[in-house]
Design a protein around this motif. Structure first.
Motif, mmCIF file in Angstrom:
data_model
loop_
_atom_site.group_PDB
_atom_site.id
_atom_site.type_symbol
_atom_site.label_atom_id
_atom_site.label_comp_id
_atom_site.label_asym_id
_atom_site.label_seq_id
_atom_site.Cartn_x
_atom_site.Cartn_y
_atom_site.Cartn_z
ATOM 1 N N ASP A 124 79.726 16.178 123.684
ATOM 2 C CA ASP A 124 79.026 17.110 125.204
ATOM 3 C C ASP A 124 79.230 15.340 126.563
ATOM 4 O O ASP A 124 79.285 15.413 127.915
ATOM 5 C CB ASP A 124 77.822 16.620 124.751
ATOM 6 N N ASN A 125 79.233 14.393 126.255
ATOM 7 C CA ASN A 125 79.781 13.411 126.670
ATOM 8 C C ASN A 125 80.726 13.046 127.825
ATOM 9 O O ASN A 125 80.971 12.408 128.215
ATOM 10 C CB ASN A 125 79.618 12.170 125.733
ATOM 11 N N PHE A 151 82.339 16.461 128.600
ATOM 12 C CA PHE A 151 82.088 17.112 129.832
ATOM 13 C C PHE A 151 81.255 16.443 130.590
ATOM 14 O O PHE A 151 81.664 16.556 131.873
ATOM 15 C CB PHE A 151 81.562 18.219 129.510
ATOM 16 N N PHE A 152 79.744 15.675 130.415
ATOM 17 C CA PHE A 152 78.923 15.294 131.879
ATOM 18 C C PHE A 152 80.201 14.052 132.495
ATOM 19 O O PHE A 152 79.927 13.986 133.115
ATOM 20 C CB PHE A 152 78.008 14.122 130.878
ATOM 21 N N LEU A 153 80.834 12.759 131.792
ATOM 22 C CA LEU A 153 82.029 12.032 132.552
ATOM 23 C C LEU A 153 83.123 13.369 133.209
ATOM 24 O O LEU A 153 83.127 12.847 134.626
ATOM 25 C CB LEU A 153 83.015 11.302 131.684
ATOM 26 N N ARG A 154 83.949 14.342 133.409
ATOM 27 C CA ARG A 154 84.476 15.255 133.973
ATOM 28 C C ARG A 154 83.530 15.738 134.419
ATOM 29 O O ARG A 154 83.766 16.145 135.900
ATOM 30 C CB ARG A 154 84.725 16.209 133.044
ATOM 31 N N ALA A 155 82.260 16.185 134.465
ATOM 32 C CA ALA A 155 81.111 16.588 135.833
ATOM 33 C C ALA A 155 81.287 15.534 136.558
ATOM 34 O O ALA A 155 80.629 16.015 137.810
ATOM 35 C CB ALA A 155 80.574 17.618 134.856
ATOM 36 N N ARG A 156 81.603 14.762 136.845
ATOM 37 C CA ARG A 156 81.165 12.490 137.441
ATOM 38 C C ARG A 156 81.996 13.402 137.825
ATOM 39 O O ARG A 156 82.714 11.759 138.676
ATOM 40 C CB ARG A 156 80.580 12.502 136.845
ATOM 41 N N GLY A 157 83.656 13.739 138.295
ATOM 42 C CA GLY A 157 84.596 13.828 138.686
ATOM 43 C C GLY A 157 86.109 12.571 137.462
ATOM 44 O O GLY A 157 86.960 12.667 138.071
ATOM 45 N N LEU A 158 85.242 12.304 136.734
ATOM 46 C CA LEU A 158 86.494 11.400 136.374
ATOM 47 C C LEU A 158 87.059 12.295 135.374
ATOM 48 O O LEU A 158 86.841 12.727 134.392
ATOM 49 C CB LEU A 158 86.035 10.500 134.973
ATOM 50 N N ASP A 159 88.466 11.608 135.197
ATOM 51 C CA ASP A 159 89.964 12.668 134.497
ATOM 52 C C ASP A 159 89.704 12.893 132.904
ATOM 53 O O ASP A 159 88.823 12.107 132.597
ATOM 54 C CB ASP A 159 90.954 12.937 135.142
ATOM 55 N N GLU A 160 90.096 13.977 132.274
ATOM 56 C CA GLU A 160 89.891 13.437 131.023
ATOM 57 C C GLU A 160 90.409 12.378 130.257
ATOM 58 O O GLU A 160 89.872 11.913 129.323
ATOM 59 C CB GLU A 160 90.879 14.855 129.976
ATOM 60 N N LEU A 168 84.829 6.751 127.028
ATOM 61 C CA LEU A 168 83.658 6.683 125.482
ATOM 62 C C LEU A 168 84.650 5.714 124.655
ATOM 63 O O LEU A 168 83.001 5.723 124.149
ATOM 64 C CB LEU A 168 84.328 8.235 124.992
#
Lengths: 248, 435
Positions: B380-381, B383-392, B399
């Motif tokens: 979940d964390n 996905f949250f960061l990716r949904a804010r534009g950070l690549d995987e 994290l």
């Protein structure tokens, strides 16, 4: 801005979205309402690019680009923003670091340089005012120990900073008392603009008193069963969702 | 070149070994030789070595004789963790005066290599007091083969203004170099100092570092004592840090293990004075086929002592980590407050962690807690960061850093904390630049 055509999506082989059709133009605010289990969260997750959903049919165009072919981060960089129903807590990552990393990811896609520290802080401060957050929140871990209302305000702060073209607000009103709801709504309303579209996903009509939508859609059993204007939401408030299931 | 067991017999023929003409040391070594001949290297049958195999180490051949070290001042500057410090450099196994920075020592601080006459003499009353020769491990071998190290003494009431960095640097110019170091720190009453032991390999050469540090803390003395291990990817690193703590003293340690093929660190403190406190932290980040093992032990022997222990580990690929933490609250140690935690983050399916927190409590009025966890990156964390534009990759690195950061945050000196954070960042998944 966004065109959803006959979208079918499954989780673990179970079909949740069963043919969604929806067109959202620039500047419009749409509310998608529906009972529990209608597929509201699935729709927002599919649009934002969360893993674990299988698209079995249909397509989604965002600014005439195949949205579903993009990774979550690519969607975010192109201006799709999901305000989470349950914002996660990430101790160890400061809020200000998250904001900076997110903004720079968008700017990088736009071919812009990173903002320098002073310009960034000036910008963030102006956005903090919008959601009535104290600067000390910047230096805490992301949502770490935040109240429900603070978490939601933090989501809107991120939205204000990133200035998305398409914002999807997933149950943004859940868990908010009336003051927090007003603050969050004021923040969202301030962000309404002719080149920004907003999709609000909500169970309750209450939010729509504060953020008045242009269109209201009723989602039930994976399909949009009814569309109308804000009066439709008031009707739902009176009659509940039981008729929806009967009609569908 | 000889295997370790051959090297040890007879020790007298190893001419680089220091203090061959010093009688008390000779006597100690005779005892150590008898012990080592009986025990040899520890095997997995010993409880303390159950998860760490020394087979590969035992098959290696080592030499003690470094050819003249070619390490330059520039390499030292690059490898050093701190720019502004009192610095003692051990280059390819031997103290280097030229590479060290021990001029202008402040009043109350004594630093010198163990290989100096003065150093050995000052160390004598303390050397070997805390580590038993007979304990299975490398104690006897270290006594036999020690060829250098450091002696630090801080006078009563002295507050040392700058941190001390002991840089043990191995160029790899001599293949299969074994370095056996012995260190002693003596902190007199109410003094304060910050020390970092920093082990660096500049190549991918096979090497062995075998080091023991013994610390004596008098009343109200405070030593912030960090260890950063960045040895070569083919290095074997065996270390013991031990402290004996008087009334009101504080020993704050953190063992950061990033390098080496096989690293084993034992950290132990004995709280023998009331109101004394130990912070015993650690962070290990391993990948590939690295193996890292921490064994810790805290003995609360008197009333009113406290300890705080936090070890965190990040494991990737086929790596293997071991944590065994023991806290012993002795019979008379009422009002002990002890907390011990070990948390691990696994980044791949192939890695393995063996974690064993242990508390033995023989007093009845004690506050204590311990726990250990093993987990993965929270999806979940992510996905949250990716949904804010950070690549995987960046999101995973962030994290991972967030998981590890509280060990760093507990380091009181900002300079050291920032310097260590920068080193830790380099070891995040894919080396992603995070901050």
């Amino acid at each position: 801005m966004l065109e959803i055509k006959n979208l079918h999506a499954s989780v673990d082989g179970k079909e949740i979205l069963k043919g969604i059709n929806l067109t959202i133009n620039a500047g419009e605010v749409h509310a998608i309402m529906g009972p529990n289990g209608a597929g509201k969260s699935t729709l927002s997750n599919v649009l934002a690019g969360r893993d674990g959903y299988e698209i079995t049919q249909g397509e989604v165009l965002y600014k005439n680009e195949d949205l579903l072919a993009l990774a979550a981060e690519e969607r975010a960089q192109r201006g799709v923003f999901l305000a989470f129903q349950y914002p996660v807590e990430i101790p160890g990552v400061s809020n200000i670091y998250l904001l900076k990393a997110a903004l720079n990811a968008v700017r990088k896609y736009q071919g812009l340089d990173d903002l320098d520290a002073i310009d960034f802080l000036t910008l963030v401060r102006s956005k903090l005012e919008l959601v009535k957050m104290d600067e000390q929140f910047l230096h805490r871990g992301v949502n770490e120990g935040f109240s429900g209302g603070e978490k939601k305000r933090n989501e809107i702060l991120q939205m204000a900073l990133l200035e998305p073209s398409l914002a999807i607000l997933d149950e943004t009103d859940s868990g908010l008392d009336i003051d927090a709801l007003r603050t969050v709504s004021d923040g969202v309303n301030a962000l309404r603009s002719a080149d920004r579209s907003i999709v609000m996903i909500t169970h309750y009509q209450r939010l729509l008193d504060y953020i008045v939508p242009d269109f209201v859609h009723v989602l039930s059993n994976g399909q949009i069963v009814k569309s109308g204007d804000k009066e439709l939401a008031k009707e739902l408030e009176k009659t509940g969702y039981s008729w929806v299931n009967e009609e569908a | 070149m000889k295997q370790l067991t051959e090297l040890a017999t007879p020790f007298a023929s190893v001419d680089t070994t220091l203090g061959n003409d010093v009688q008390w040391l000779k006597a100690q070594r005779l005892k150590a030789l008898a012990v080592f001949n009986k025990q040899g290297l520890p095997s997995k049958k010993e409880e303390d070595w159950k998860y760490t195999s020394l087979w590969e180490l035992s098959q290696q051949e080592f030499t003690h004789q470094a050819s003249e070290s070619t390490i330059t001042a520039e390499q030292v500057e690059q490898a050093a963790l701190l720019g502004d410090s009192y610095r003692l450099v051990i280059a390819d196994g031997i103290f280097s005066a030229e590479l060290s920075n021990l001029t202008n020592l402040p009043e109350g601080l004594f630093i010198c290599p163990l290989s100096s006459e003065q150093g050995l003499a000052k160390a004598q009353p303390h050397l070997g007091q805390q580590v038993e020769l007979a304990k299975a491990g490398f104690n006897a071998l270290n006594m036999l083969l020690m060829n250098d190290g450091y002696m630090i003494a801080v006078k009563a009431e002295a507050q040392i203004d700058k941190p001390i960095e002991v840089l043990v640097i191995n160029s790899g110019a001599t293949q299969h170099l074994a370095t056996h170091l012995r260190n002693v720190v003596v902190m007199e009453e109410n003094c304060k100092a910050t020390l970092i032991e920093h082990y660096v390999g500049l190549s991918d050469a096979v090497s062995l570092t075998n080091v023991i540090t013994e610390v004596v803390l008098s009343s109200d003395a405070e030593l912030n004592h960090y260890k950063l291990q960045q040895e070569s990817p083919n290095a074997f690193h065996i270390a013991t840090l031990s402290a004996n703590q008087g009334r009101g003293s504080q020993w704050n340690t953190s063992s950061i293990a990033l390098g080496a093929k096989l690293a084993r660190t034992d950290v132990q403190s004995k709280l023998v004075g009331q109101e004394s406190h130990t912070t015993m932290d650690g962070l290990y980040i391993v990948t590939g086929e690295q193996h890292v093992d921490h064994h810790t032990r805290i003995d609360h022997t008197v009333p009113n002592t406290t300890s705080e222990e936090l070890y965190k580990g990040v494991l990737d690929e086929q790596s293997h980590a071991v944590f065994n933490g023991k806290v012993i609250v002795h019979k008379d140690a009422q009002k002990t407050d002890a907390n011990q935690q070990n948390h691990n983050l696994l980044l791949s399916r192939g890695c393995e962690i063996d974690t064993k927190p242990e508390m033995e409590i023989y007093a009845d009025d004690v506050k204590s807690a311990h726990g250990s966890t093993v987990g993965q990156i929270n999806e979940d964390n992510l996905f949250f960061l990716r949904a804010r534009g950070l690549d995987e990759v960046t999101a995973r690195s962030l994290l991972t850093y967030a998981f590890a950061v509280d060990v760093l945050e507990r380091i009181s000196s900002a300079t050291i904390r920032e310097a260590l954070s920068a080193q830790v960042e380099k070891h995040l998944p894919k080396g992603g630049k995070v901050l």
